[in-house]
Design a protein around this motif. Structure first.
Motif, PDB file in Angstrom:
ATOM      1  N   ASP A   1       0.791  -1.082   0.132  1.00 39.13           N
ATOM      2  CA  ASP A   1       0.049   0.099  -0.091  1.00 39.13           C
ATOM      3  C   ASP A   1       0.933   1.326  -0.007  1.00 39.13           C
ATOM      4  O   ASP A   1       0.594   2.187  -0.747  1.00 39.13           O
TER       5      ASP A   1
ATOM      6  N   LYS B   1      -0.700   6.182   8.805  1.00 39.42           N
ATOM      7  CA  LYS B   1      -1.390   5.032   8.153  1.00 39.42           C
ATOM      8  C   LYS B   1      -1.805   5.331   6.772  1.00 39.42           C
ATOM      9  O   LYS B   1      -2.622   6.029   6.503  1.00 39.42           O
ATOM     10  N   VAL B   2      -1.541   4.329   5.934  1.00 41.55           N
ATOM     11  CA  VAL B   2      -1.892   4.714   4.280  1.00 41.55           C
ATOM     12  C   VAL B   2      -2.951   3.558   4.221  1.00 41.55           C
ATOM     13  O   VAL B   2      -2.749   2.469   4.709  1.00 41.55           O
ATOM     14  N   GLN B   3      -4.173   3.908   3.705  1.00 39.86           N
ATOM     15  CA  GLN B   3      -4.986   2.849   3.249  1.00 39.86           C
ATOM     16  C   GLN B   3      -5.483   3.005   1.778  1.00 39.86           C
ATOM     17  O   GLN B   3      -5.360   4.066   1.273  1.00 39.86           O
ATOM     18  N   ILE B   4      -5.539   1.897   1.131  1.00 41.43           N
ATOM     19  CA  ILE B   4      -6.064   1.892  -0.239  1.00 41.43           C
ATOM     20  C   ILE B   4      -7.489   1.573  -0.389  1.00 41.43           C
ATOM     21  O   ILE B   4      -7.732   0.497  -0.037  1.00 41.43           O
ATOM     22  N   ASP B   5      -8.084   2.388  -1.033  1.00 40.22           N
ATOM     23  CA  ASP B   5      -9.578   2.458  -1.180  1.00 40.22           C
ATOM     24  C   ASP B   5      -9.763   1.224  -2.538  1.00 40.22           C
ATOM     25  O   ASP B   5      -9.221   1.873  -3.723  1.00 40.22           O
TER      26      ASP B   5
ATOM     27  N   ASP C   1      -2.376   8.251  13.777  1.00 41.39           N
ATOM     28  CA  ASP C   1      -1.109   7.859  14.543  1.00 41.39           C
ATOM     29  C   ASP C   1      -0.317   8.929  15.008  1.00 41.39           C
ATOM     30  O   ASP C   1      -0.131   9.935  14.584  1.00 41.39           O
TER      31      ASP C   1
ATOM     32  N   ILE D   1      -3.971  -3.389  -5.964  1.00 31.76           N
ATOM     33  CA  ILE D   1      -3.838  -2.213  -5.323  1.00 31.76           C
ATOM     34  C   ILE D   1      -3.472  -1.331  -6.585  1.00 31.76           C
ATOM     35  O   ILE D   1      -3.911  -0.183  -6.802  1.00 31.76           O
TER      36      ILE D   1
ATOM     37  N   ARG E   1      -7.886   7.001  -4.650  1.00 32.72           N
ATOM     38  CA  ARG E   1      -7.580   5.519  -3.993  1.00 32.72           C
ATOM     39  C   ARG E   1      -6.700   5.705  -2.588  1.00 32.72           C
ATOM     40  O   ARG E   1      -7.095   4.828  -1.465  1.00 32.72           O
ATOM     41  N   VAL E   2      -5.980   6.731  -2.358  1.00 32.95           N
ATOM     42  CA  VAL E   2      -5.013   6.585  -1.228  1.00 32.95           C
ATOM     43  C   VAL E   2      -5.860   7.423  -0.220  1.00 32.95           C
ATOM     44  O   VAL E   2      -6.229   8.635  -0.588  1.00 32.95           O
ATOM     45  N   LYS E   3      -5.898   6.791   1.103  1.00 31.49           N
ATOM     46  CA  LYS E   3      -6.631   7.709   1.886  1.00 31.49           C
ATOM     47  C   LYS E   3      -5.397   7.572   3.271  1.00 31.49           C
ATOM     48  O   LYS E   3      -4.690   6.404   3.606  1.00 31.49           O
ATOM     49  N   LEU E   4      -5.179   8.765   3.770  1.00 28.02           N
ATOM     50  CA  LEU E   4      -4.144   8.824   4.600  1.00 28.02           C
ATOM     51  C   LEU E   4      -4.735   9.264   6.062  1.00 28.02           C
ATOM     52  O   LEU E   4      -5.558   9.995   6.174  1.00 28.02           O
ATOM     53  N   ASP E   5      -4.453   8.176   6.966  1.00 30.23           N
ATOM     54  CA  ASP E   5      -5.017   8.214   8.298  1.00 30.23           C
ATOM     55  C   ASP E   5      -3.926   8.998   9.270  1.00 30.23           C
ATOM     56  O   ASP E   5      -2.829   8.292   9.484  1.00 30.23           O
TER      57      ASP E   5
END
Ligand code: SF4
Lengths: 407, 475
Positions: free
Chosen positions: A223, B2-6, A407, A271, A400-404
């Motif tokens: 990812d 944190k990286v998440q891919i949809d 943390d 991905i 597509r990329v979501k950054l949380d």
């Protein structure tokens, strides 16, 4: 004199022939083709870049001893270049040595040491080190290179790499920047190391990036690879047969494992965009049936099989292994073409690679025009196409990329 | 990070992502449509524009697609741009007393927390009364409530949360399973919620409502008067709340000596009471006394700001220390809401809406109070309580003048229930903090909270019906 069979009129066959047998070329012709300089990182990457009919790129050995037996010769007449085989010849273009090979970085490193052009790609290995050599579990066909051996690798700085990419970009040689890394024992497969390079290149140039790394221990690194800016990823399995994989690639087998390669590739295909996840299977190091099974498996999970030809390298443990013949290899590339089209894998990404037959070039072995795919591929090679590809890749990543940030 | 891919289909992602621009475009179109409609009879052009702006802010506040403060800023700049009020008047509304009171209250609460005074009081009370499971539950519930009389309920919840969490861990209560743990965290949240409606200090929403009322009608509600009006509701809700908690989550433990160890360790950590705590405590007591005794004559915002200045003169706090306790977003939000409310009132839009929507179908002030309190208590479960006030109060004030009803009453009917959100974590930060512990689930909270919500509405309306007339309120 015994007449040798030549394949001048089929660019697919001719490419394989030239890669296997090389080409004879006179010094004067070389000068005329503006090819007076060979990349000076050993001779392993030294070759002539020739464009065969149907825009088929090939890097052809011309400096090795075995080329003296080649039925092919590069000739020049009235400023045009031809590949001659026997009494016949075919018109080709010769790609001059990139001008930037003569340049140096501000720190004094020759750019040709850092980046090497293959077709429309510039390939860069920022850290020329592979820990497999230190553990003596290197891939048996690999001779490494003088930088790699003994673990005394060099690491080029981000600035050095950027200067190289800039020079290649200005010359139109960096449609895709191909970044690779040898083995290092980190769980991320090397992506953490490559991250600053990818980010810097993405920040400065509207170019696409392919990353050749090792399958990371966890999928989150895949990812991360996509999120950080890689548009394509390669985890090269090299050998599909499980027993031969252990024998020929002891390091990969022991420290990563075949299962992990396959799982990581399968996950990456979910991905990355269609046609941008690839894996090498070397043709000639395992039985053809096993390569074919590998093609089926990879294409089935949405991965593009790339089939480089085995070429013995001096110094490698497997240097005695014989190269396969064109007749043996040809059906495999035909099969590759069928497999990728049946599995609806996009063929426009893996293109213009001069050192390997691409899946779309496989059409030459099955007599298929592949009009649509060729049209799309040609579009993506145009200026507008390059911009479109880059914009679509960037937009896709944004979506597509979501950054949380929690943390 | 944190990286998440949809991995959803790209078209689905595009459709979902295009929701935002499409939404704002639609809001813009609604605005232009309302502005360009023929002006209805009985409404001025300024009133029509104020309604158009109000509808836009209502949509944005309810959906939360823009931060509340930004919607408020939008309201502030649009009021003069549309010619609803002139520039000077608009920006003067932002300098409302309520805004400065809120600012002062934030700083005072920040000083109490920074000095350690509030933690010390909390620990001392829990240590003193928390000898049995019921005693500990009671002390957490009432402590949270009482502290919320004096400082923002959100700050109280945040301050007590680590202590309650440590108690739950110290007692080896199982997250999501232990009834006692559930009741402890709900006691924390509900204590803050109920206590938070008791005074102007519990949450900035009451000063907001009071500020809106004052700007729209010139009528003021002072600190003491407000508390007298709502205190029975608070008291009854505290008793009902405790009863409800113990019945809904009957205690499943008997021994709590391990919790004692937590208090003792914490007390040791904070050491003996220092000069700072004494000094801040004295400033706080004097401030509250002034609010109660001289709030009307001196003005509560003036008292708050003078106390803040005193804190700085006495070097009890530094700006850096209290900066994190000042919620500038809330201050901006309130300034904007007050401006919009006043522009609705001054342009005649509020009365016009009240007429148009509610018309003649009710003529009983008690029914109006019942309806507005019900609407408020339902809305506040799903959205910010300040937004509920900003939306309902301008209409409510319009309604009041329609029925010749005291506008103060409608202000109570909205400001008090707006704080009583018991059911969901998104309703109020105190609930969110409780659920974040992992010891109580959203489902538990909703199940127990729905009953509390109904009871709260009944208790508030009963107070209005029976208690308010006793203290001289005339309907
Ligand atoms: S991974 Fe294998 S092929 Fe690559 S450099 Fe190391 S030994 Fe050579």
């Amino acid at each position: 004199m015994k007449k040798t069979k030549t394949y001048l009129h089929n660019p697919g066959y001719l490419k394989v022939e030239l890669m296997l047998k090389g080409i004879r070329v006179d010094g004067k012709v070389l000068k005329k083709a503006n090819l007076d300089k060979c990349r000076d990182v050993a001779n392993i990457t030294c070759g002539l870049d020739i464009i065969l009919p149907h825009n088929t790129w090939v890097t052809v050995p011309y400096a090795d001893d075995f080329v003296n037996d080649s039925p092919y010769e590069l000739i020049e007449s009235e400023g045009k270049f031809f590949v001659r085989g026997g009494t016949e010849s075919v018109n080709v273009s010769v790609v001059p040595t990139p001008k930037f090979y003569r340049l140096k970085t501000t720190t004094g490193i020759s750019l040709s040491k850092i980046g090497i052009v293959h077709g429309g790609h510039v390939a860069i290995t920022p850290a020329t080190q592979c820990d497999f050599f230190n553990k003596e579990i290197e891939c048996r066909y690999c001779a490494g290179n003088p930088d790699i051996k003994g673990g005394k690798g060099k690491t080029y700085s981000v600035e050095d790499v950027l200067e190289t990419v800039e020079a290649a970009y200005k010359e139109g040689k960096a449609e895709i920047v191909y970044l690779s890394i040898g083995f290092s024992e980190t769980p991320d497969g090397g992506i953490e190391f490559l991250k600053p390079y990818i980010k810097a290149i993405k920040k400065h140039f509207n170019t696409l990036i392919a990353v050749e790394a090792l399958p990371p221990k966890e999928n989150k690194w895949i990812d991360e690879t996509y999120a950080v800016g890689a548009d394509s990823v390669l985890y090269n399995l090299e050998i599909f047969d499980s027993k031969l994989f252990k024998d020929i690639c002891p390091g990969r087998a022991a420290l990563i494992g075949r299962e992990r390669y396959l799982n990581a590739l399968q996950y990456a295909a979910t991905i990355f965009p269609n046609g941008t996840v690839a894996s090498h299977l070397i043709v000639g190091l395992e039985p053809i049936e096993s390569t074919v099974a590998g093609i089926d498996f990879l294409a089935g999970i949405g991965v593009v099989p790339i089939l480089p030809l085995y070429k013995p390298s001096a110094g490698a443990k497997l240097s005695e292994c014989k190269m396969p013949s064109t007749e043996v290899i040809a059906p495999v590339y035909g099969y590759l073409y069928r497999a990728v089209t049946t599995n609806k894998i996009n063929t426009s990404w893996v293109r213009d690679i001069s050192v390997v037959t691409t899946p779309l070039e496989g059409r030459f072995f099955v007599d298929d025009n592949a009009r649509m795919q060729t049209f799309i591929q040609n579009f993506y090679k145009s200026k507008l196409g390059l911009k479109t590809a880059w914009s679509l890749a960037t937009l896709r990543r944004k979506l597509r990329v979501k950054l949380d940030h929690s943390d | 990070m944190k990286v998440q891919i949809d991995k959803r289909h790209i078209w689905l992602i595009i459709i979902l992502k295009s929701f935002r621009p499409v939404f704002f475009l639609a809001v813009g179109l609604i605005f232009f449509y309302l502005i360009n409609l023929p002006t209805p009879d009985g409404l001025t052009i300024q009133g029509q524009r104020a309604i158009a702006l109000f509808v836009v802010c209502l949509i944005l506040w309810v959906t939360g697609l823009l931060p509340l403060a930004i919607t408020s800023l939008l309201a502030i700049v649009t009021v003069p741009l549309l010619g609803i009020l002139d520039k000077k008047e608009t920006y003067a509304l932002f300098g409302n007393e309520a805004v400065f009171f809120i600012l002062g209250a934030f700083i005072l609460a920040g000083a109490a927390m920074h000095s350690g005074l509030s933690s010390r009081i909390a620990l001392a009370i829990m240590n003193r009364f928390g000898n049995t499971p019921a005693g500990l539950l009671f002390s957490i519930f009432f402590l949270a409530a009482v502290l919320s009389f004096f400082m923002s309920e959100h700050a109280v919840a945040a301050m007590l949360f680590p202590i309650v969490l440590e108690i739950a861990k110290g007692l080896n209560l199982r997250p999501g399973k232990s009834n006692y743990a559930k009741s402890l965290f709900l006691a924390l949240a509900w204590g803050c919620i109920i206590g938070g409606i008791a005074t102007f200090l519990g949450g900035a929403r009451v000063p907001l409502a009071v500020g809106m009322l004052k700007e729209a009608t010139g009528i003021n509600i002072d600190f003491f008067e407000y508390t007298v009006m709502v205190f029975p509701t608070v008291l009854i809700m505290l008793l009902i709340g405790y009863f409800w908690l113990t019945r809904f989550f009957p205690s499943d433990i008997e021994d709590i000596h391990l919790a004692k160890a937590v208090f003792e360790r914490r007390m040791k950590e904070i050491g003996k009471t220092g000069y700072m705590e004494y000094a801040v405590g004295i400033v706080m007591i004097i401030t509250i006394l002034f609010w109660l005794l001289f709030g009307k004559s001196l003005g509560i915002a003036n008292i708050a700001i003078v106390s803040v200045v005193a804190l700085f003169i006495l070097k009890l706090v530094r700006w850096k220390d209290i900066e994190e306790y000042v919620n500038w977003g809330i201050i901006l939000m309130y300034g904007g809401a007050i401006t919009l409310g006043a522009s609705m009132e001054k342009s005649g839009a509020a009365v016009w809406i009240a007429n148009a929507i509610i018309g003649d179908w009710t003529n009983s002030p008690l029914l109006v109070i019942a309806i507005f309190s019900l609407l408020t208590i339902l809305l506040t479960e799903g959205m910010s309580n300040a937004a509920v006030i900003a939306i309902l109060l301008p209409v409510g004030i319009g309604m009041a003048s329609q029925f010749n009803m005291e506008p103060k009453l409608i202000t109570y009917a909205i400001a008090v229930p707006a704080g009583l959100a018991f059911c969901f974590p998104m309703s109020t930060p105190a609930n969110a903090i409780a659920v974040s512990s992992g010891y109580i689930t959203t489902k538990d909270m909703a199940k127990a909270g729905i009953g509390m919500m109904v009871l709260a509405w009944i208790v508030f309306n009963m107070t209005a019906r029976f208690y308010w007339p006793m203290i001289g309120v005339k309907f």
